[in-house]
Design a protein around this motif. Sequence first.
Motif, PDB file in Angstrom:
ATOM      1  N   THR A 133      57.680  39.086  25.122  1.00  0.00           N
ATOM      2  CA  THR A 133      56.663  40.124  25.175  1.00  0.00           C
ATOM      3  C   THR A 133      56.400  40.437  26.652  1.00  0.00           C
ATOM      4  OG1 THR A 133      55.656  39.275  23.146  1.00  0.00           O
ATOM      5  CG2 THR A 133      54.272  40.687  24.537  1.00  0.00           C
ATOM      6  N   ALA A 134      56.070  41.676  26.959  1.00  0.00           N
ATOM      7  CA  ALA A 134      55.746  42.049  28.339  1.00  0.00           C
ATOM      8  C   ALA A 134      54.688  41.106  28.905  1.00  0.00           C
ATOM      9  CB  ALA A 134      55.254  43.489  28.392  1.00  0.00           C
ATOM     10  N   GLN A 135      54.842  40.746  30.170  1.00  0.00           N
ATOM     11  CA  GLN A 135      53.911  39.790  30.767  1.00  0.00           C
ATOM     12  C   GLN A 135      53.663  40.112  32.225  1.00  0.00           C
ATOM     13  OE1 GLN A 135      54.233  35.665  29.674  1.00  0.00           O
ATOM     14  NE2 GLN A 135      55.954  36.067  28.318  1.00  0.00           N
ATOM     15  N   ALA A 136      52.400  39.979  32.627  1.00  0.00           N
ATOM     16  CA  ALA A 136      52.018  40.105  34.026  1.00  0.00           C
ATOM     17  C   ALA A 136      51.543  38.745  34.528  1.00  0.00           C
ATOM     18  CB  ALA A 136      50.910  41.140  34.193  1.00  0.00           C
ATOM     19  N   PHE A 137      51.995  38.380  35.709  1.00  0.00           N
ATOM     20  CA  PHE A 137      51.556  37.154  36.365  1.00  0.00           C
ATOM     21  C   PHE A 137      50.831  37.570  37.640  1.00  0.00           C
ATOM     22  CE2 PHE A 137      55.169  36.152  33.747  1.00  0.00           C
ATOM     23  CZ  PHE A 137      54.838  34.931  33.159  1.00  0.00           C
ATOM     24  N   ILE A 138      49.518  37.399  37.636  1.00  0.00           N
ATOM     25  CA  ILE A 138      48.670  37.915  38.706  1.00  0.00           C
ATOM     26  C   ILE A 138      48.007  36.744  39.427  1.00  0.00           C
ATOM     27  CG2 ILE A 138      46.733  39.442  39.265  1.00  0.00           C
ATOM     28  CD1 ILE A 138      47.265  40.718  36.426  1.00  0.00           C
ATOM     29  N   THR A 139      48.354  36.563  40.698  1.00  0.00           N
ATOM     30  CA  THR A 139      47.751  35.504  41.503  1.00  0.00           C
ATOM     31  C   THR A 139      46.787  36.132  42.498  1.00  0.00           C
ATOM     32  OG1 THR A 139      49.784  34.186  41.330  1.00  0.00           O
ATOM     33  CG2 THR A 139      48.199  33.540  43.022  1.00  0.00           C
ATOM     34  N   THR A 140      45.537  35.661  42.468  1.00  0.00           N
ATOM     35  CA  THR A 140      44.477  36.199  43.327  1.00  0.00           C
ATOM     36  C   THR A 140      43.998  35.123  44.290  1.00  0.00           C
ATOM     37  OG1 THR A 140      43.734  37.624  41.506  1.00  0.00           O
ATOM     38  CG2 THR A 140      42.208  37.292  43.334  1.00  0.00           C
ATOM     39  N   ASP A 141      43.794  35.509  45.562  1.00  0.00           N
ATOM     40  CA  ASP A 141      43.287  34.524  46.524  1.00  0.00           C
ATOM     41  C   ASP A 141      41.797  34.736  46.771  1.00  0.00           C
ATOM     42  OD1 ASP A 141      43.036  36.660  48.272  1.00  0.00           O
ATOM     43  OD2 ASP A 141      44.370  35.843  49.810  1.00  0.00           O
ATOM     44  N   GLU A 142      41.240  33.976  47.701  1.00  0.00           N
ATOM     45  CA  GLU A 142      39.795  34.022  47.949  1.00  0.00           C
ATOM     46  C   GLU A 142      39.342  35.326  48.598  1.00  0.00           C
ATOM     47  OE1 GLU A 142      39.008  30.498  50.196  1.00  0.00           O
ATOM     48  OE2 GLU A 142      38.911  29.213  48.411  1.00  0.00           O
ATOM     49  N   ASP A 143      40.277  36.099  49.128  1.00  0.00           N
ATOM     50  CA  ASP A 143      39.946  37.414  49.690  1.00  0.00           C
ATOM     51  C   ASP A 143      40.143  38.528  48.674  1.00  0.00           C
ATOM     52  OD1 ASP A 143      39.199  36.525  52.200  1.00  0.00           O
ATOM     53  OD2 ASP A 143      41.224  36.679  53.032  1.00  0.00           O
ATOM     54  N   ASP A 144      40.397  38.153  47.423  1.00  0.00           N
ATOM     55  CA  ASP A 144      40.678  39.102  46.336  1.00  0.00           C
ATOM     56  C   ASP A 144      41.975  39.875  46.553  1.00  0.00           C
ATOM     57  OD1 ASP A 144      38.502  38.472  44.707  1.00  0.00           O
ATOM     58  OD2 ASP A 144      37.174  39.824  45.793  1.00  0.00           O
ATOM     59  N   ASN A 145      42.859  39.351  47.396  1.00  0.00           N
ATOM     60  CA  ASN A 145      44.211  39.902  47.476  1.00  0.00           C
ATOM     61  C   ASN A 145      44.978  39.438  46.243  1.00  0.00           C
ATOM     62  OD1 ASN A 145      44.056  41.112  50.148  1.00  0.00           O
ATOM     63  ND2 ASN A 145      43.956  39.021  50.917  1.00  0.00           N
ATOM     64  N   GLN A 146      45.931  40.250  45.808  1.00  0.00           N
ATOM     65  CA  GLN A 146      46.686  39.903  44.611  1.00  0.00           C
ATOM     66  C   GLN A 146      48.183  40.034  44.842  1.00  0.00           C
ATOM     67  OE1 GLN A 146      45.204  42.398  41.404  1.00  0.00           O
ATOM     68  NE2 GLN A 146      43.734  40.843  40.796  1.00  0.00           N
ATOM     69  N   ILE A 147      48.913  39.089  44.259  1.00  0.00           N
ATOM     70  CA  ILE A 147      50.361  39.179  44.173  1.00  0.00           C
ATOM     71  C   ILE A 147      50.696  39.203  42.691  1.00  0.00           C
ATOM     72  CG2 ILE A 147      52.564  38.039  44.634  1.00  0.00           C
ATOM     73  CD1 ILE A 147      51.280  36.773  47.095  1.00  0.00           C
ATOM     74  N   THR A 148      51.346  40.274  42.239  1.00  0.00           N
ATOM     75  CA  THR A 148      51.615  40.451  40.816  1.00  0.00           C
ATOM     76  C   THR A 148      53.105  40.577  40.553  1.00  0.00           C
ATOM     77  OG1 THR A 148      49.492  41.562  40.469  1.00  0.00           O
ATOM     78  CG2 THR A 148      51.181  41.894  38.787  1.00  0.00           C
ATOM     79  N   ALA A 149      53.552  39.869  39.538  1.00  0.00           N
ATOM     80  CA  ALA A 149      54.918  40.031  39.037  1.00  0.00           C
ATOM     81  C   ALA A 149      54.801  40.496  37.589  1.00  0.00           C
ATOM     82  CB  ALA A 149      55.686  38.716  39.120  1.00  0.00           C
ATOM     83  N   PHE A 150      55.552  41.541  37.224  1.00  0.00           N
ATOM     84  CA  PHE A 150      55.480  42.074  35.866  1.00  0.00           C
ATOM     85  C   PHE A 150      56.857  42.078  35.233  1.00  0.00           C
ATOM     86  CE2 PHE A 150      55.519  45.540  32.721  1.00  0.00           C
ATOM     87  CZ  PHE A 150      54.491  45.104  31.907  1.00  0.00           C
ATOM     88  N   HIS A 151      56.938  41.475  34.055  1.00  0.00           N
ATOM     89  CA  HIS A 151      58.188  41.458  33.293  1.00  0.00           C
ATOM     90  C   HIS A 151      58.016  42.355  32.069  1.00  0.00           C
ATOM     91  CE1 HIS A 151      61.797  40.121  31.301  1.00  0.00           C
ATOM     92  NE2 HIS A 151      61.108  39.710  30.256  1.00  0.00           N
ATOM     93  N   PRO A 152      58.733  43.473  31.968  1.00  0.00           N
ATOM     94  CA  PRO A 152      58.525  44.399  30.849  1.00  0.00           C
ATOM     95  C   PRO A 152      59.015  43.865  29.510  1.00  0.00           C
ATOM     96  CG  PRO A 152      60.335  45.139  32.223  1.00  0.00           C
ATOM     97  CD  PRO A 152      59.703  43.988  32.945  1.00  0.00           C
TER      98      PRO A 152
END
Length: 311
Positions: free
Chosen positions: A99-118
């Motif tokens: 199933t489609a999935q997003a992996f969202i990592t957020t740091d203490e500054d609310d910056n985000q690194i996102t990987a999305f698998h359709p």
Amino acid sequence: MSALIAGSFAFDNILVFHDKFKNHILPDKVHILNVAFLVPSMRREFGGTAGNIAFNLKLLGDDPIAMGAVGTDFGPYAEWMDKHGISRKYVKEIPEHFTAQAFITTDEDDNQITAFHPGAMGEAHQQKIADVTEKVEWGIVSPDGKDAMIEHSKQFKEAGIPFIFDPGQGLPMFSGDELLERVDEAEILAVNDYEWQMVQDKTGHTAEDLSKRVSTLIVTKGGEGSEIYTQDGMVHVPTAKPNSIEDPTGCGDAYRAGLLFGLTNGFDWETTGRIAATMGAYKIESKGPQNHSFTIDEFKARMEENFGSSF
């Protein structure tokens, strides 16, 4: 009468890094980046545009029809849908896909690194609007695989079913000409203010010209409310006041569920917009796109409190 929701189903994996990315990324070494972040906090949410819109419509008492493609790992989400009485009749499992999935990592500054698998989302075009046997009064084409968005838009038009075209985060996939084709097929175009500017830039058409190509244009503006443009003029809808602000994820889908509820029940645009705004207020008060709840009496009372009237 029912609303048919063509869109995605996804797992949103939210991870929290208890530090700042900038403390672990060397600016002069980004060309050979190799970092790992320990993320002791994680939660998994049920999401995706079709799933979110259907969940919110069910809260309002409607019986939505959700259409999309999922993978062989969909079991927990399927149980969630069954628990809430949301039909999976047109949710197709695609073998050998996730199933489609997003992996969202957020740091203490609310910056985000996102990987999305359709994943299975890329096969959503296998589902056909013509396969739906229920009576459908309104539809929506929400962010999904590009082929599915194109095909479902054409199929709604061919079937004579009025629908909302909601390109959302799928906008970058389309050329200007492809966007114009979808706009011309749709009855309603629904975008946020950033997406609205992007549509104009991609198509090379002015706001005035584009607004004439649909019967209704809806532009949401976050905390400034929304604007609903019809051939009779513009209706400004202020936001409904939230009791707290926890997470905006899924607010757009909650708003669109309110639009579909108003359309399928024959309400005027002012009432429909206020329903949509109240849905957004409920959603923003909880983390994740499908963790809020209310009774219809509570919902109507909240509309009265914010707008002086209900439905």
